[in-house]
Design a protein around this motif. Structure first.
Motif, PDB file in Angstrom:
ATOM      1  N   ILE A 305      46.672  36.557  29.919  1.00 58.46           N
ATOM      2  CA  ILE A 305      45.494  35.894  29.361  1.00 58.46           C
ATOM      3  C   ILE A 305      44.259  36.483  30.049  1.00 58.46           C
ATOM      4  CG2 ILE A 305      44.359  33.686  28.964  1.00 58.46           C
ATOM      5  CD1 ILE A 305      47.178  32.390  29.376  1.00 58.46           C
ATOM      6  N   ASN A 306      43.358  37.025  29.257  1.00 57.90           N
ATOM      7  CA  ASN A 306      42.198  37.745  29.795  1.00 57.90           C
ATOM      8  C   ASN A 306      41.104  36.780  30.244  1.00 57.90           C
ATOM      9  OD1 ASN A 306      40.132  39.474  30.396  1.00 57.90           O
ATOM     10  ND2 ASN A 306      40.109  40.515  28.405  1.00 57.90           N
ATOM     11  N   GLN A 307      40.917  36.673  31.562  1.00 59.16           N
ATOM     12  CA  GLN A 307      39.954  35.708  32.092  1.00 59.16           C
ATOM     13  C   GLN A 307      38.531  36.240  32.109  1.00 59.16           C
ATOM     14  OE1 GLN A 307      41.117  33.580  35.556  1.00 59.16           O
ATOM     15  NE2 GLN A 307      43.271  33.730  35.070  1.00 59.16           N
ATOM     16  N   ARG A 308      38.341  37.479  31.663  1.00 57.07           N
ATOM     17  CA  ARG A 308      36.967  37.967  31.518  1.00 57.07           C
ATOM     18  C   ARG A 308      36.339  37.405  30.255  1.00 57.07           C
ATOM     19  NH1 ARG A 308      39.820  42.550  33.843  1.00 57.07           N
ATOM     20  NH2 ARG A 308      40.764  42.715  31.803  1.00 57.07           N
ATOM     21  N   ARG A 469      41.941  50.867  37.768  1.00 49.63           N
ATOM     22  CA  ARG A 469      41.972  50.227  36.466  1.00 49.63           C
ATOM     23  C   ARG A 469      41.966  48.711  36.655  1.00 49.63           C
ATOM     24  NH1 ARG A 469      43.492  51.727  31.619  1.00 49.63           N
ATOM     25  NH2 ARG A 469      44.602  53.651  31.969  1.00 49.63           N
ATOM     26  N   PRO A 470      41.115  47.974  35.907  1.00 48.36           N
ATOM     27  CA  PRO A 470      41.113  46.513  36.044  1.00 48.36           C
ATOM     28  C   PRO A 470      42.459  45.921  35.637  1.00 48.36           C
ATOM     29  CG  PRO A 470      39.392  47.273  34.530  1.00 48.36           C
ATOM     30  CD  PRO A 470      40.226  48.454  34.870  1.00 48.36           C
ATOM     31  N   THR A 471      42.794  44.743  36.191  1.00 51.49           N
ATOM     32  CA  THR A 471      44.049  44.106  35.797  1.00 51.49           C
ATOM     33  C   THR A 471      43.908  43.532  34.396  1.00 51.49           C
ATOM     34  OG1 THR A 471      43.305  42.068  36.825  1.00 51.49           O
ATOM     35  CG2 THR A 471      44.745  43.490  38.136  1.00 51.49           C
ATOM     36  N   LEU A 472      45.061  43.260  33.760  1.00 51.68           N
ATOM     37  CA  LEU A 472      45.038  42.772  32.387  1.00 51.68           C
ATOM     38  C   LEU A 472      44.422  41.379  32.274  1.00 51.68           C
ATOM     39  CD1 LEU A 472      48.511  44.040  31.191  1.00 51.68           C
ATOM     40  CD2 LEU A 472      46.323  44.626  30.152  1.00 51.68           C
ATOM     41  N   HIS A 473      44.588  40.552  33.330  1.00 52.59           N
ATOM     42  CA  HIS A 473      44.087  39.182  33.253  1.00 52.59           C
ATOM     43  C   HIS A 473      42.705  39.031  33.895  1.00 52.59           C
ATOM     44  CE1 HIS A 473      45.519  39.274  37.336  1.00 52.59           C
ATOM     45  NE2 HIS A 473      46.722  39.580  36.886  1.00 52.59           N
ATOM     46  N   GLY A 474      42.331  39.990  34.756  1.00 52.99           N
ATOM     47  CA  GLY A 474      41.001  39.934  35.375  1.00 52.99           C
ATOM     48  C   GLY A 474      40.849  38.829  36.406  1.00 52.99           C
ATOM     49  N   TYR A 475      41.956  38.204  36.826  1.00 53.26           N
ATOM     50  CA  TYR A 475      41.922  37.122  37.805  1.00 53.26           C
ATOM     51  C   TYR A 475      41.866  37.731  39.195  1.00 53.26           C
ATOM     52  CZ  TYR A 475      43.977  33.104  40.411  1.00 53.26           C
ATOM     53  OH  TYR A 475      44.252  32.087  41.287  1.00 53.26           O
ATOM     54  N   SER A 476      41.056  37.151  40.051  1.00 56.58           N
ATOM     55  CA  SER A 476      40.957  37.694  41.405  1.00 56.58           C
ATOM     56  C   SER A 476      40.977  36.529  42.381  1.00 56.58           C
ATOM     57  CB  SER A 476      39.648  38.481  41.540  1.00 56.58           C
ATOM     58  OG  SER A 476      39.497  38.881  42.875  1.00 56.58           O
ATOM     59  N   ASN A 477      41.952  36.557  43.310  1.00 54.00           N
ATOM     60  CA  ASN A 477      42.117  35.433  44.216  1.00 54.00           C
ATOM     61  C   ASN A 477      42.572  35.956  45.568  1.00 54.00           C
ATOM     62  OD1 ASN A 477      44.096  33.405  45.518  1.00 54.00           O
ATOM     63  ND2 ASN A 477      42.856  32.143  44.145  1.00 54.00           N
ATOM     64  N   ALA A 478      41.815  35.595  46.617  1.00 54.78           N
ATOM     65  CA  ALA A 478      42.076  36.137  47.951  1.00 54.78           C
ATOM     66  C   ALA A 478      43.478  35.765  48.436  1.00 54.78           C
ATOM     67  CB  ALA A 478      41.016  35.625  48.933  1.00 54.78           C
ATOM     68  N   GLU A 479      43.893  34.538  48.126  1.00 55.22           N
ATOM     69  CA  GLU A 479      45.205  34.076  48.596  1.00 55.22           C
ATOM     70  C   GLU A 479      46.335  34.907  47.959  1.00 55.22           C
ATOM     71  OE1 GLU A 479      47.996  30.175  48.107  1.00 55.22           O
ATOM     72  OE2 GLU A 479      45.846  29.944  47.647  1.00 55.22           O
ATOM     73  N   LEU A 480      46.220  35.114  46.636  1.00 51.69           N
ATOM     74  CA  LEU A 480      47.232  35.895  45.919  1.00 51.69           C
ATOM     75  C   LEU A 480      47.228  37.347  46.415  1.00 51.69           C
ATOM     76  CD1 LEU A 480      49.354  35.991  43.648  1.00 51.69           C
ATOM     77  CD2 LEU A 480      47.526  36.491  42.050  1.00 51.69           C
TER      78      LEU A 480
END
Lengths: 549, 308
Positions: A305-308, A469-480
């Motif tokens: 799911i694209n969060q952008r 290359r950007p990820t498919l979902h565009g989610y970015s989380n320091a913990e992950l």
């Protein structure tokens, strides 16, 4: 034509009759198969030397040079022509192959491999430390048109020849995935002499040290390989440590699935890969044939799911999709019980898979509707939700051709999401590469990747590097990100498994994806064929294969 | 006569160059990038893509690439495949015979079945034999070849085991593919021959022949058929083109070697040099066949001979 009008009823009748004849012809054929006894002859005879195995492939490889090959079908052939330094067993452990033993430095940056001293390439040249250095350097050389091999060999930096049969490999950063990655066919060891001699033509003149030697490649027709009589360095997954039993294997290229299965049923070939679900059942029920099937590892087929894109950057909107999409019924109805449903970003056979996620997400339309209500999306007169005059649409992009019925998944989801007032625009395109990776023009896009190590999650879920290359979902989380970085280097396997379990929970809890199905590699074969083995990555291996009368 | 052949060859050359230009433009306008097709999109960085584009020469302007291609072509150099660096010309020369065999065989089936059924159908107008002939014709025209091909495989390979389901070695493997494709052509020819035969039968010279007491057999086969065949022969040129185009589907369904499959794969991969090479060869075949068809009129129809 003067009589045209009078006879048009005849035409109609004729077409109907032809259709009826054709359809009843088909159904009686399948009934016959269903009625035969399901008993299978279990052969326990000693292996027989000789014979030719004919094996129908669904697509054609482009290159038989492991380093430039980018296709799974290529690996199916490459695996027979080349060997690797190490081998991965189905339980995930890594064992010696061309490398007898190895040591890893305390900082995890230096691997020292002791090599076998009795290995020869098909062109007669010896395998040694120089050959390993040549191969690994070749993969990172920008002049080689490398494909997947480049990503797989990361973070490789350089090699040093210590003596004839000892090589020291340096990494730029520690990686727990490195050994599993170099066990993959794409990083098979090629003959340096032949690679230099043929240059770009090496793709069609492959020379390795594997159990089979290349004979010929007749484009769009067949690729023939023959027994390597000198072979005596099989890895421990093979019972037969010496030269294979088969004289020859002819891989026939048969793209049309009905023809491929038809050619097995008519006896024209002995085995065929990628059996469509409707044929899996009939092959299983036919006593003259056997069905081999293994789930592939790595990433199952997953919708990202694209969060952008609005409103999918909001957790509640994504959770609404998670609760409204009934994956269980999709997988059951499309694959007739022959594919397993995926529950996690990892496939079940991959190290670290968390089975506790299974049956965790359930279809719950009330929950989905409630979540969208909370976000202020209200249903309009046409049943589609709106907010501030904007309709709630979801742009679902999928690639053409319709691989593994993925386009049908899109169509079903379109219907399912209508129930919660989401208008799904399905976009099936040949040009998905541009649309997804260049133009970022999608809300949902599905992908999968066959891989050996859970670190395959890293490029898909870790925040992308600024130049990458950007990820498919565009989610970015320091913990992950931290979890994925730790997972890549953690030496204690139990701790590593624990880390990846947390990664999987994080991905599902935050509804980054909708996992759909685990892809099984399937082979329909005559009962004459014995002991085709499917390896840790579900690729067929023919060291032990033989034919009975 | 000689002059008209010269003019035909000259215009054919223009058609060839036109075809190449059109294909070049279409392949460049179509979405997709050969460099992206060769890399794993999920794993390659923009840098890797740029590097691949440079290696394939795609970073140069379109007209420069076309000019270079054309000059090379004049020297007999068809270039190399972008996908695996294979030279294009040997590839086509190797695969062309199989496609040619399939095209020739299915055209022959189309002509023989088409003319026989067309004549029978006209002579026995509105009798059961006419209806059957027209049914076969309708089936040929309206059934998609990928469907009728699979049906033949199910019957003759899986159920009866008489013919191989796939492959392109030996005459046996040619039967089902050319029958599948030939039936399409036969469908068109049946209708054409039937209609023109009926037109001829109703002409006054047939009535004259009848009144002279000639046998019905002699009238039909010696006089009517000869006249009815002229429009059918025009169609043969088109049918050969149709059969050649049909090989794209048939070669995939029956897993045969041939240029139909090569061009299908090349279009998917946007492998321009290969697409261009196949189009060039197919255009040459089509032009030659139509040239032969035009020339054959003068042998069959004295009116054409006199006119030129």
């Amino acid at each position: 034509m003067k009589t045209g009008r009078k006879l048009s009823w005849w035409k109609f009748g004729a077409v109907t009759l032809a259709a009826i004849i054709a359809l009843t012809g088909c159904s009686s054929a399948s009934n016959k198969e269903g009625n035969t006894s399901p008993a299978k002859a279990e052969e326990t005879k000693a292996p027989v030397q000789g014979g030719e195995l004919t094996y129908a492939l669904a697509t054609s490889p482009v290159s038989l040079d492991p380093h430039t090959n980018g296709l799974a079908v290529g690996v199916r052939i490459i695996n027979n022509l080349y060997d690797n330094l190490v081998v991965q067993l189905p339980d995930g452990s890594v064992k010696p192959w061309l490398a007898k033993e190895w040591t890893i430095s305390e900082d995890g940056l230096t691997y020292t491999f002791k090599l076998r001293d009795d290995v020869k390439f098909h062109d007669g040249t010896p395998f040694n430390a120089e050959a390993v250095k040549f191969n690994f350097d070749r993969v990172i050389d920008p002049a080689t048109k490398v494909s997947n091999a480049f990503a797989l060999i990361q973070p490789y930096q350089s090699s040093k020849v210590i003596d004839e049969y000892t090589v020291e490999v340096k990494l730029a950063s520690p990686s727990q995935a490195f050994l599993r990655n170099i066990s993959q066919g794409t990083l098979g060891i090629v003959s340096p002499t032949a690679a230099k001699q043929y240059g770009e033509q090496f793709a069609t003149h492959p020379v390795g040290s594997g159990p089979f030697k290349f004979v010929k490649w007749d484009e769009n027709s067949e690729i023939v390989i023959e027994r390597n009589p000198d072979y005596k360095w099989a890895n421990e997954t093979a019972v037969n440590q010496g030269a294979p039993y088969l004289d020859k294997i002819s891989f026939k290229i048969v793209p049309e699935e009905a023809t491929r299965i038809g050619s097995v049923q008519s006896g024209q070939v002995l085995a065929a890969e990628t059996v469509p679900p409707q044929n899996i059942v009939s092959i299983k029920n036919d006593s003259k044939f056997q069905l081999l099937s293994t789930n592939t590892g790595g990433l199952p087929y997953t919708l990202f799911i694209n969060q952008r894109k609005q409103p999918w950057n909001e957790l509640k909107a994504r959770q609404a999709l998670q609760s409204a999409i009934d994956v269980t019924s999709i997988v059951k109805s499309l694959y007739l019980g022959t594919y397993d449903q995926a529950w996690s970003p990892l496939a079940p056979v991959t190290l670290g898979y968390d089975a506790s996620l299974e049956n965790g997400v359930k279809k719950d339309l009330d929950k989905a509707n409630g979540l969208l209500d909370e976000l202020g999306w209200t249903k309009g007169a046409d049943g589609i939700r709106e907010k501030d005059g904007k309709k709630l649409t979801l742009h679902y992009v999928d690639a053409s051709p319709n691989r593994e019925k993925r386009n049908d998944i899109a169509a079903i989801i379109q219907q399912q999401l209508k129930e919660i007032g989401v208008d799904v625009k399905v976009d099936i395109t040949k040009d998905y590469v541009n649309q997804i990776f260049v133009n970022d023009d999608y809300d949902i896009y599905g992908n999968s990747q066959v891989n050996a190590d859970p670190n395959s999650l890293y490029p898909f879920y870790h925040t992308a590097a600024p130049t990458g290359r950007p990820t498919l979902h565009g989610y970015s989380n320091a913990e992950l990100d931290k979890l994925l970085e730790d997972g890549a280097v953690e030496k204690d396997e139990a701790k590593r498994v624990e880390i990846y379990k947390q990664v999987q929970h994080h991905v599902i809890d935050n509804a980054l994806i909708i996992p759909i199905y685990v892809f099984p590699y399937t082979i329909a074969a005559s009962n004459r064929v014995q002991q085709i083995k499917l390896d840790a990555l579900a690729y067929p291996r023919f060291n032990d294969t033989y034919l009975t009368k | 006569m000689g002059k008209s052949v010269f003019v035909r060859i000259y215009t054919s050359l223009l058609v060839l160059i036109g075809a190449l230009i059109v294909v070049f433009i279409i392949m460049n306008v179509l979405p997709g990038d050969p460099a992206l097709m060769m890399l794993d999109p999920a794993e390659s960085t923009p840098e890797m893509i740029a590097n691949m584009r440079h290696q394939l020469g795609l970073d140069r302007p379109f007209y420069v690439r076309f000019a270079e291609y054309f000059v090379n072509l004049l020297h007999g150099d068809f270039g190399n495949s972008m996908l695996n660096s294979d030279p294009v010309l040997p590839k086509i020369i190797k695969h062309f015979p199989a496609t040619l065999a399939l095209t020739a065989m299915s055209s022959a089936i189309a002509v023989v079945i088409g003319i026989v059924l067309g004549v029978l159908s006209a002579i026995h107008r509105n009798k059961p034999i006419d209806l059957l002939a027209r049914l076969i014709g309708l089936f040929g025209i309206s059934m998609p070849t990928f469907w009728s091909g699979i049906l033949l495989i199910l019957i003759f390979s899986v159920q009866l085991g008489w013919l191989p389901a796939m492959g392109s070695s030996g005459f046996k493997s040619l039967i089902m593919p050319s029958l599948t494709l030939g039936l399409v052509g036969a469908g068109f020819i049946v209708r054409m021959v039937r209609t023109s035969m009926l037109d001829v039968i109703n002409e006054s010279f047939i009535v004259t022949l009848r009144s002279k007491g000639l046998s019905e057999r002699a009238i039909m086969y010696q006089h009517a058929l000869r006249n009815a065949l002229i429009p059918a022969i025009t169609m043969i040129g088109m049918i050969v083109g149709e059969m050649l185009a049909g090989t794209v589907v048939i070669e995939t369904v029956f897993s045969r070697q041939g240029i139909g499959r090569i061009i299908a794969d090349a279009i998917m991969a946007k492998d321009l040099p290969v697409v261009q090479g196949v189009v060039f060869f197919s255009a040459v075949v089509y032009i030659i066949v139509n040239l032969l068809v035009d020339l054959s009129y003068s042998f069959i129809d004295p009116r054409v001979r006199r006119a030129s």
